[in-house]
Structure formats: C-alpha cells, structure tokens
Design a protein around this motif. Structure first.
Motif, PDB file in Angstrom:
ATOM      1  N   ALA A   1       0.855  -1.180   0.000  1.00 33.82           N
ATOM      2  CA  ALA A   1       0.000   0.000   0.000  1.00 33.82           C
ATOM      3  C   ALA A   1       0.896   1.237   0.000  1.00 33.82           C
ATOM      4  N   ALA A   2       0.620   2.174  -0.883  1.00 45.39           N
ATOM      5  CA  ALA A   2       1.464   3.362  -0.984  1.00 45.39           C
ATOM      6  C   ALA A   2       1.444   4.189   0.297  1.00 45.39           C
ATOM      7  N   ALA A   3       0.324   4.125   1.059  1.00 51.64           N
ATOM      8  CA  ALA A   3       0.207   4.795   2.358  1.00 51.64           C
ATOM      9  C   ALA A   3       0.545   6.283   2.259  1.00 51.64           C
ATOM     10  N   LEU A   4      -0.069   6.940   1.279  1.00 52.07           N
ATOM     11  CA  LEU A   4       0.136   8.377   1.124  1.00 52.07           C
ATOM     12  C   LEU A   4      -0.839   9.140   2.019  1.00 52.07           C
ATOM     13  N   LEU A   5      -0.433  10.305   2.468  1.00 55.62           N
ATOM     14  CA  LEU A   5      -1.328  11.155   3.250  1.00 55.62           C
ATOM     15  C   LEU A   5      -2.311  11.820   2.292  1.00 55.62           C
ATOM     16  N   PRO A   6      -3.613  11.533   2.435  1.00 61.44           N
ATOM     17  CA  PRO A   6      -4.585  11.962   1.415  1.00 61.44           C
ATOM     18  C   PRO A   6      -4.756  13.469   1.297  1.00 61.44           C
ATOM     19  N   TRP A   7      -4.414  14.212   2.338  1.00 59.40           N
ATOM     20  CA  TRP A   7      -4.589  15.669   2.304  1.00 59.40           C
ATOM     21  C   TRP A   7      -3.340  16.397   1.806  1.00 59.40           C
ATOM     22  N   ARG A   8      -2.268  15.650   1.531  1.00 55.21           N
ATOM     23  CA  ARG A   8      -1.030  16.267   1.045  1.00 55.21           C
ATOM     24  C   ARG A   8      -0.858  16.031  -0.453  1.00 55.21           C
ATOM     25  N   SER A   9      -0.246  16.969  -1.104  1.00 54.86           N
ATOM     26  CA  SER A   9       0.020  16.849  -2.536  1.00 54.86           C
ATOM     27  C   SER A   9       1.104  15.806  -2.799  1.00 54.86           C
ATOM     28  N   VAL A  10       1.275  15.466  -4.064  1.00 52.55           N
ATOM     29  CA  VAL A  10       2.355  14.560  -4.463  1.00 52.55           C
ATOM     30  C   VAL A  10       3.693  15.101  -3.970  1.00 52.55           C
ATOM     31  N   TRP A  11       3.940  16.388  -4.206  1.00 54.93           N
ATOM     32  CA  TRP A  11       5.217  16.992  -3.809  1.00 54.93           C
ATOM     33  C   TRP A  11       5.430  16.862  -2.309  1.00 54.93           C
ATOM     34  N   ASP A  12       4.401  17.173  -1.533  1.00 57.09           N
ATOM     35  CA  ASP A  12       4.535  17.136  -0.074  1.00 57.09           C
ATOM     36  C   ASP A  12       4.674  15.710   0.455  1.00 57.09           C
ATOM     37  N   ASN A  13       3.995  14.756  -0.180  1.00 58.00           N
ATOM     38  CA  ASN A  13       4.145  13.355   0.240  1.00 58.00           C
ATOM     39  C   ASN A  13       5.574  12.868   0.012  1.00 58.00           C
ATOM     40  N   ILE A  14       6.154  13.242  -1.103  1.00 60.23           N
ATOM     41  CA  ILE A  14       7.534  12.842  -1.377  1.00 60.23           C
ATOM     42  C   ILE A  14       8.485  13.500  -0.382  1.00 60.23           C
TER      43      ILE A  14
ATOM     44  N   PRO B   1      -3.517  12.399  -3.706  1.00 58.50           N
ATOM     45  CA  PRO B   1      -3.468  10.953  -3.992  1.00 58.50           C
ATOM     46  C   PRO B   1      -4.723  10.399  -4.659  1.00 58.50           C
ATOM     47  N   HIS B   2      -5.916  10.895  -4.277  1.00 59.14           N
ATOM     48  CA  HIS B   2      -7.144  10.328  -4.853  1.00 59.14           C
ATOM     49  C   HIS B   2      -7.310  10.682  -6.327  1.00 59.14           C
ATOM     50  N   GLN B   3      -6.511  11.626  -6.795  1.00 61.39           N
ATOM     51  CA  GLN B   3      -6.571  12.010  -8.205  1.00 61.39           C
ATOM     52  C   GLN B   3      -5.620  11.178  -9.078  1.00 61.39           C
ATOM     53  N   LEU B   4      -4.895  10.252  -8.459  1.00 59.43           N
ATOM     54  CA  LEU B   4      -3.908   9.450  -9.167  1.00 59.43           C
ATOM     55  C   LEU B   4      -4.378   8.011  -9.326  1.00 59.43           C
ATOM     56  N   SER B   5      -3.881   7.339 -10.360  1.00 55.20           N
ATOM     57  CA  SER B   5      -4.113   5.901 -10.511  1.00 55.20           C
ATOM     58  C   SER B   5      -3.294   5.142  -9.474  1.00 55.20           C
TER      59      SER B   5
ATOM     60  N   MET C   1       0.404   5.267 -10.299  1.00 50.77           N
ATOM     61  CA  MET C   1       1.041   6.551 -10.008  1.00 50.77           C
ATOM     62  C   MET C   1       1.210   6.744  -8.501  1.00 50.77           C
ATOM     63  N   GLN C   2       0.270   6.261  -7.720  1.00 53.41           N
ATOM     64  CA  GLN C   2       0.421   6.326  -6.259  1.00 53.41           C
ATOM     65  C   GLN C   2       1.662   5.546  -5.820  1.00 53.41           C
ATOM     66  N   GLN C   3       1.900   4.391  -6.443  1.00 50.52           N
ATOM     67  CA  GLN C   3       3.089   3.616  -6.095  1.00 50.52           C
ATOM     68  C   GLN C   3       4.364   4.333  -6.526  1.00 50.52           C
ATOM     69  N   ARG C   4       4.313   5.078  -7.613  1.00 52.51           N
ATOM     70  CA  ARG C   4       5.476   5.876  -8.008  1.00 52.51           C
ATOM     71  C   ARG C   4       5.779   6.929  -6.944  1.00 52.51           C
ATOM     72  N   VAL C   5       4.729   7.528  -6.379  1.00 52.03           N
ATOM     73  CA  VAL C   5       4.929   8.515  -5.320  1.00 52.03           C
ATOM     74  C   VAL C   5       5.577   7.848  -4.103  1.00 52.03           C
ATOM     75  N   GLY C   6       5.086   6.645  -3.754  1.00 51.40           N
ATOM     76  CA  GLY C   6       5.672   5.911  -2.635  1.00 51.40           C
ATOM     77  C   GLY C   6       7.138   5.579  -2.877  1.00 51.40           C
ATOM     78  N   LEU C   7       7.473   5.230  -4.116  1.00 50.99           N
ATOM     79  CA  LEU C   7       8.866   4.937  -4.462  1.00 50.99           C
ATOM     80  C   LEU C   7       9.713   6.208  -4.382  1.00 50.99           C
ATOM     81  N   ALA C   8       9.190   7.312  -4.916  1.00 52.16           N
ATOM     82  CA  ALA C   8       9.915   8.579  -4.861  1.00 52.16           C
ATOM     83  C   ALA C   8      10.161   9.010  -3.415  1.00 52.16           C
ATOM     84  N   ARG C   9       9.169   8.811  -2.566  1.00 55.40           N
ATOM     85  CA  ARG C   9       9.318   9.161  -1.139  1.00 55.40           C
ATOM     86  C   ARG C   9      10.434   8.334  -0.496  1.00 55.40           C
ATOM     87  N   ALA C  10      10.541   7.059  -0.881  1.00 53.06           N
ATOM     88  CA  ALA C  10      11.595   6.195  -0.333  1.00 53.06           C
ATOM     89  C   ALA C  10      12.968   6.600  -0.852  1.00 53.06           C
TER      90      ALA C  10
END
Length: 271
Positions: free
Chosen positions: A87-100, A137-141, A144-153
């Motif tokens: 699970a990408a476990a992104l914070l739903p209220w934060r943007s892609v940039w902020d999650n990374i 996050p809810h605007q992404l497939s 793409m959510q997994q890409r954000v999780g990878l970028a954050r790592a």
C-alpha cells in the motif's frame, strides 16, 4: 572482494502463541547481498518473506543469528534505508510533492530549503511524476500512487531499498509496465535492493538473484541466479526459452515444496 552490504547469518525467529507454545517462523537463514544487487525473496505464504524484510529494516527483532547492514549489526532502523510497501500509504490531504518531501525526515542533519526542493524535484523527474506535483493521492491511478511511494523512499538517497510486494495490488498490465520502470529507476540509484514478491515472472525480470524460501519453518531452499544482462526489456523476455527455463526452475522449487507438504498433510489426515 568488496564486503556484502547485507549479511544474514543463521537467523531465526519465533512467535509465542500463548498456550500453543512457539511458532517458528524462520530457522537458520543465511545469505549475503552485494552492493547494487537486486535480490528477490519468493515463496509460498507463511514462509517468512515479509518478516525477514522487516528484520532488515529493524522493524522486527530476530531471536537467533545476526543481520548486518554495511558491517553494522541491525538494532533498530539502520541509517539510509528506504521502504516501499504494497500500500502506498500516502497522506490523502497532502500533494504529491509534499508526500515525497516526507521522506526527507529520515535524513540526518539539516537540509536547506533549496536542497529539499532540489531532491524532491529530482525524484519527481526520475519517477515520471512531472506535472502531477500538486495532485492529491485520490486524483492518481494506483500505479502513479506507487510511483509517489517509491519517490518518497528514494528522496533520502538510501543505500538499501526494501520493497514488500509494491506492485501486488495493481492490475496485470499496469504491473508489467511498472516492473520495467522500476528496474530502470532502481538501476539509476545504484541502491542495493531486496524485493519480496509472490510473482515468479516478476522476480525473474527484476532480479540478479532469487532467494526461494521453504515454509514452516521458513528457510532458504535455493538461491537461483538470473544470468541476463541489464537493462532488461519486457518484450524481449516474452517467448525467450532461456527466460522460461529460469522461471520454470523457480516455479518448480516453490510448487514442489507445496506439493510435498500437501502430501504429508493428506497422509496424516488419512491415518
């Protein structure tokens, strides 16, 4: 020879189950992972794949043996470790940039705002997220959510990347596309990678070596080398008899163990 980045020596783990006593999850597990290697761990459910990965990251303790990362015994979460989970476990209220950018909390020392922005922007470029920086996050497939999780790592520039079935929840076509992208991204970072999966084809495509596990208790059955040059292209793998041979070898190791245990269980039931 260069010292291994990860050294696993006779590692064991048991879980206490009250009156039922101890369940031995892992027993006498040993192998090494070299610098920049991509290792997959595969096996049937219950073989201890995820438990072993969590031990590497200091999220679960072990009861016997030792695990060393970059020569230091793992006690707690090691420095310069990146995690990517199913699970990408992104914070739903934060943007892609902020999650990374949250991944930078793992960086020791103080980074200037320009350094933080440079690192995040670099990962957005690397993972193909350009143009989606302010998306939620809810605007992404799912892919793409997994890409954000990878970028954050990756934003903390880890030397070791631990991945627990990060593509497992995706549909087959998205999964195959992201396997190729993931391989290219990880290769550019030169991170030593341990990847847990149930998918034999995925393990063969991504890995330098595959650790095939037995279960109950979990231990290494065999280590299979994948002798294909990188970078790899998915379309070149389709129909290649050499690839099919490696895949069938790994699949046979997993299924033989399952069939053997099923036969033992059936015999015990009949008697």
């Amino acid at each position: 020879m260069e010292a291994p980045v990860i050294e696993v020596s006779h590692v064991g783990k048991r879980f206490w189950q009250g009156k039922s006593g101890a369940f031995i999850a892992l027993k006498d597990v040993s192998f090494n992972v070299g610098k920049g290697e991509f290792i997959s761990i595969i096996g049937a459910s219950g073989c201890g794949k995820t438990t072993l990965l969590r031990m590497f990251g200091g999220l679960t303790t072990y009861d016997a043996g030792s695990i060393k990362i970059r020569g230091s015994v793992v006690r707690g979460v090691p420095d310069r470790i990146g995690f990517v989970f199913q699970a990408a476990a992104l914070l739903p209220w934060r943007s892609v940039w902020d999650n990374i950018a949250l991944g930078l909390t793992a960086v020791k020392g103080v980074l200037s705002e320009s350094e933080k922005r440079s690192r995040v922007d670099a990962q957005i470029e690397l993972t193909g997220l350009k143009g989606f920086e302010q998306s939620l996050p809810h605007q992404l497939s799912g892919g793409m959510q997994q890409r954000v999780g990878l970028a954050r790592a990756l934003v903390a520039e880890p030397s070791v990347l631990l991945m627990d079935e990060p593509l497992g929840a995706l549909d087959a076509f998205t999964r195959m596309r992201l396997q190729e992208e993931l391989a290219a991204i990880v290769a550019r970072t030169e991170a030593t990678t341990v990847f847990v999966t149930h998918d034999v084809d995925e393990a063969v495509f991504l890995s330098d070596r595959i650790i095939v596990m037995e279960r109950a208790p979990g231990r290494v059955n065999q280590i299979v080398t994948v002798p294909f040059d990188k970078p790899r292209v998915r379309r070149e793998f389709i129909g290649d008899p050499k690839v099919a041979h490696i895949r069938d070898e790994v699949l046979a190791l997993v299924t033989e163990e399952l069939l053997s245990r099923a036969s033992t269980t059936e015999t015990a039931f009949r008697t």
